[in-house]
Design a protein around this motif. Structure first.
Motif, mmCIF file in Angstrom:
data_model
loop_
_atom_site.group_PDB
_atom_site.id
_atom_site.type_symbol
_atom_site.label_atom_id
_atom_site.label_comp_id
_atom_site.label_asym_id
_atom_site.label_seq_id
_atom_site.Cartn_x
_atom_site.Cartn_y
_atom_site.Cartn_z
ATOM 1 N N TYR A 24 0.835 -1.190 0.000
ATOM 2 C CA TYR A 24 0.000 0.000 0.000
ATOM 3 C C TYR A 24 0.880 1.254 0.000
ATOM 4 O O TYR A 24 2.056 1.203 0.313
ATOM 5 C CB TYR A 24 -0.975 0.008 1.171
ATOM 6 C CG TYR A 24 -0.366 -0.211 2.534
ATOM 7 C CD1 TYR A 24 0.150 0.852 3.267
ATOM 8 C CD2 TYR A 24 -0.330 -1.480 3.106
ATOM 9 C CE1 TYR A 24 0.699 0.657 4.519
ATOM 10 C CE2 TYR A 24 0.221 -1.684 4.365
ATOM 11 C CZ TYR A 24 0.729 -0.609 5.068
ATOM 12 O OH TYR A 24 1.288 -0.807 6.310
ATOM 13 N N TYR A 51 -4.580 -4.411 -8.154
ATOM 14 C CA TYR A 51 -5.185 -3.979 -6.890
ATOM 15 C C TYR A 51 -4.143 -3.295 -6.025
ATOM 16 O O TYR A 51 -2.967 -3.691 -5.996
ATOM 17 C CB TYR A 51 -5.750 -5.197 -6.145
ATOM 18 C CG TYR A 51 -6.051 -4.948 -4.684
ATOM 19 C CD1 TYR A 51 -7.281 -4.455 -4.271
ATOM 20 C CD2 TYR A 51 -5.090 -5.218 -3.705
ATOM 21 C CE1 TYR A 51 -7.551 -4.216 -2.934
ATOM 22 C CE2 TYR A 51 -5.353 -4.989 -2.360
ATOM 23 C CZ TYR A 51 -6.592 -4.489 -1.980
ATOM 24 O OH TYR A 51 -6.850 -4.260 -0.645
ATOM 25 N N GLN A 53 -4.451 -1.396 -1.987
ATOM 26 C CA GLN A 53 -5.323 -0.962 -0.902
ATOM 27 C C GLN A 53 -5.520 0.546 -0.885
ATOM 28 O O GLN A 53 -6.615 1.046 -0.615
ATOM 29 C CB GLN A 53 -4.731 -1.429 0.427
ATOM 30 C CG GLN A 53 -5.480 -0.956 1.659
ATOM 31 C CD GLN A 53 -4.851 -1.472 2.938
ATOM 32 O OE1 GLN A 53 -4.808 -2.677 3.157
ATOM 33 N NE2 GLN A 53 -4.358 -0.574 3.777
ATOM 34 N N THR A 71 -9.381 -0.863 -5.569
ATOM 35 C CA THR A 71 -9.061 -0.688 -4.150
ATOM 36 C C THR A 71 -9.871 -1.656 -3.281
ATOM 37 O O THR A 71 -9.778 -1.617 -2.060
ATOM 38 C CB THR A 71 -9.326 0.758 -3.705
ATOM 39 O OG1 THR A 71 -10.672 1.115 -4.033
ATOM 40 C CG2 THR A 71 -8.364 1.718 -4.402
ATOM 41 N N GLU A 72 -10.655 -2.490 -3.942
ATOM 42 C CA GLU A 72 -11.366 -3.571 -3.254
ATOM 43 C C GLU A 72 -11.126 -4.861 -4.020
ATOM 44 O O GLU A 72 -11.093 -4.864 -5.258
ATOM 45 C CB GLU A 72 -12.867 -3.283 -3.184
ATOM 46 C CG GLU A 72 -13.220 -2.078 -2.316
ATOM 47 C CD GLU A 72 -14.730 -1.870 -2.202
ATOM 48 O OE1 GLU A 72 -15.483 -2.702 -2.753
ATOM 49 O OE2 GLU A 72 -15.135 -0.898 -1.561
ATOM 50 N N LYS A 75 -15.181 -9.765 -5.403
ATOM 51 C CA LYS A 75 -15.862 -10.838 -4.681
ATOM 52 C C LYS A 75 -15.788 -12.136 -5.482
ATOM 53 O O LYS A 75 -15.982 -12.141 -6.686
ATOM 54 C CB LYS A 75 -17.321 -10.458 -4.423
ATOM 55 C CG LYS A 75 -17.485 -9.303 -3.439
ATOM 56 C CD LYS A 75 -18.958 -8.991 -3.202
ATOM 57 C CE LYS A 75 -19.104 -7.846 -2.204
ATOM 58 N NZ LYS A 75 -20.531 -7.498 -1.975
ATOM 59 N N GLY A 93 -1.217 -5.096 3.118
ATOM 60 C CA GLY A 93 -2.457 -4.654 3.748
ATOM 61 C C GLY A 93 -3.256 -5.824 4.285
ATOM 62 O O GLY A 93 -3.238 -6.934 3.741
ATOM 63 N N GLU A 94 -3.969 -5.571 5.366
ATOM 64 C CA GLU A 94 -4.685 -6.642 6.066
ATOM 65 C C GLU A 94 -5.764 -7.279 5.215
ATOM 66 O O GLU A 94 -5.964 -8.500 5.257
ATOM 67 C CB GLU A 94 -5.295 -6.075 7.358
ATOM 68 C CG GLU A 94 -5.901 -7.136 8.262
ATOM 69 C CD GLU A 94 -6.355 -6.574 9.593
ATOM 70 O OE1 GLU A 94 -7.076 -7.293 10.317
ATOM 71 O OE2 GLU A 94 -6.003 -5.419 9.914
ATOM 72 N N THR A 95 -6.462 -6.477 4.414
ATOM 73 C CA THR A 95 -7.544 -7.021 3.588
ATOM 74 C C THR A 95 -7.030 -8.081 2.630
ATOM 75 O O THR A 95 -7.597 -9.178 2.517
ATOM 76 C CB THR A 95 -8.236 -5.897 2.795
ATOM 77 O OG1 THR A 95 -8.753 -4.929 3.701
ATOM 78 C CG2 THR A 95 -9.367 -6.450 1.945
ATOM 79 N N LEU A 96 -5.945 -7.779 1.940
ATOM 80 C CA LEU A 96 -5.381 -8.730 0.983
ATOM 81 C C LEU A 96 -4.753 -9.922 1.694
ATOM 82 O O LEU A 96 -4.842 -11.054 1.218
ATOM 83 C CB LEU A 96 -4.343 -8.034 0.100
ATOM 84 C CG LEU A 96 -3.721 -8.863 -1.029
ATOM 85 C CD1 LEU A 96 -4.794 -9.499 -1.903
ATOM 86 C CD2 LEU A 96 -2.795 -8.005 -1.874
ATOM 87 N N ASN A 98 -5.798 -11.340 4.346
ATOM 88 C CA ASN A 98 -6.885 -12.246 4.738
ATOM 89 C C ASN A 98 -7.535 -12.922 3.544
ATOM 90 O O ASN A 98 -8.060 -14.030 3.657
ATOM 91 C CB ASN A 98 -7.938 -11.475 5.540
ATOM 92 C CG ASN A 98 -7.424 -10.992 6.881
ATOM 93 O OD1 ASN A 98 -6.501 -11.567 7.449
ATOM 94 N ND2 ASN A 98 -8.003 -9.918 7.394
ATOM 95 N N ALA A 99 -7.517 -12.255 2.386
ATOM 96 C CA ALA A 99 -8.197 -12.790 1.207
ATOM 97 C C ALA A 99 -7.333 -13.758 0.404
ATOM 98 O O ALA A 99 -7.848 -14.656 -0.265
ATOM 99 C CB ALA A 99 -8.641 -11.643 0.299
#
Length: 322
Positions: A24, A51, A53, A71-72, A75, A93-96, A98-99
């Motif tokens: 990020y 992508y 973040q 930035t998302e 799904k 980044g935490e979102t990526l 976890n995904a």
């Protein structure tokens, strides 16, 4: 497979859905290598998304991308994750984090101390930029460095070598740039796009910051603290501090430059720069950070006075032997 380059190229040729990401707040190497790999996949006719973040920095809005920067995370994405220029998983980044599917992940990086967080890890600390590694992918896949691919790789390598002035610049690095120039890149048109992107807000921030320089270790260390108050006063953010640490390293007799930016209360991001044999990576690693011999950084959570004292004390012990 013992050769991660060939293994990665086999996956790029054999699979058909990719998400390319980097750390990020992307710098030139992160953004350039992301774009270059995207253009390579586009040339191969593959499905891909890019992508980040925090998206594209304001100063890089002019830069040509192979697709919209998301930035998302889409799904239901079930393809391969390719992570670039991240010394450890947290940098994406935490979102990526976890995904990301650990079974379908590729880590391409050049930082010392990389944590090998993916299924396939190609980490080459001898490379000055991830963009140079993307060049090897392009060559392996017989894709030329013309047009936007060459522009993206130039951005990546030029910014991570200080426009070819740092010690990480190798003959091979310059040979790659020569190849890009042979394919038509016009430096007099392209380089100003990279370098001439400052805002007046950033100028005001630097004016305040440069008035706060502190010198330590018989003037061998220069340090600046950038506070939240300074950022608020000038309506700036973290990306506006980019390059400040390299600027104060120009002070005569300074061996190590430090910029500490207040991220949140009691959480500080520090950047270290040096020249020649002064290895600031060993200092950064003391605080769980990383990077390269002459360019490293990390985070420290405590008071500003603690951060100032611990950084100067660690420099005394690790570099100056005081």
């Amino acid at each position: 497979m013992d050769n991660p380059l060939k293994e990665i190229c086999q996956i790029l040729k054999g699979e058909d859905d990719f998400l390319i990401a980097s750390h990020y707040h992307p710098d030139g190497d992160a953004l350039g290598s992301t774009a270059a790999l995207g253009f390579i996949l586009k040339a191969l006719g593959k499905r891909f998304r890019i992508y980040n973040q925090s998206g594209v920095p304001e100063a890089m809005k002019w830069f040509t991308l192979p697709s919209t920067m998301l930035t998302e995370i889409p799904k239901g994405f079930d393809g391969w994750y390719i992570i670039l220029d991240c010394g450890d998983a947290a940098r994406m980044g935490e979102t990526l984090m976890n995904a990301m599917d650990p079974e379908k992940s590729i880590n391409i990086d050049h930082h010392m101390g990389n944590s090998d967080f993916a299924t396939i890890n190609w980490v080459d600390t001898n490379r000055p930029a991830v963009g140079e590694m993307i060049t090897l992918i392009a060559r392996e896949l017989k894709i030329s460095l013309s047009g936007p691919i060459g522009e993206a790789i130039y951005l990546s390598i030029a910014t991570d070598t200080g426009f070819f002035t740092y010690g990480n610049t190798k003959p091979e690095t310059l040979e790659i740039v020569a190849d890009i120039l042979r394919h038509g890149l016009q430096l007099d048109e392209y380089v100003p796009k990279i370098r001439n992107q400052w805002s007046m807000k950033r100028i005001k921030l630097w004016t305040i910051a440069l008035s706060k320089i502190e010198l330590f270790h018989d003037d061998q260390t220069a340090m600046i603290f950038v506070t939240q108050e300074m950022l608020t006063e000038t309506d700036t953010g973290g990306p506006d501090c980019e390059g400040l640490v390299n600027f104060i390293r120009r002070i005569r007799n300074v061996r190590v430059a430090i910029v500490v930016r207040e991220d949140t209360q009691h959480r500080f991001k520090f950047s270290l720069r040096s020249s020649g044999p002064d290895n600031v990576q060993v200092v950064a690693s003391t605080f769980g950070g990383g990077g390269h011999r002459n360019a490293s950084g990390g985070m420290i959570e405590n008071t500003s006075e603690y951060v100032r004292n611990r950084l100067t004390e660690t420099l005394s012990e690790k570099l100056y032997n005081i």
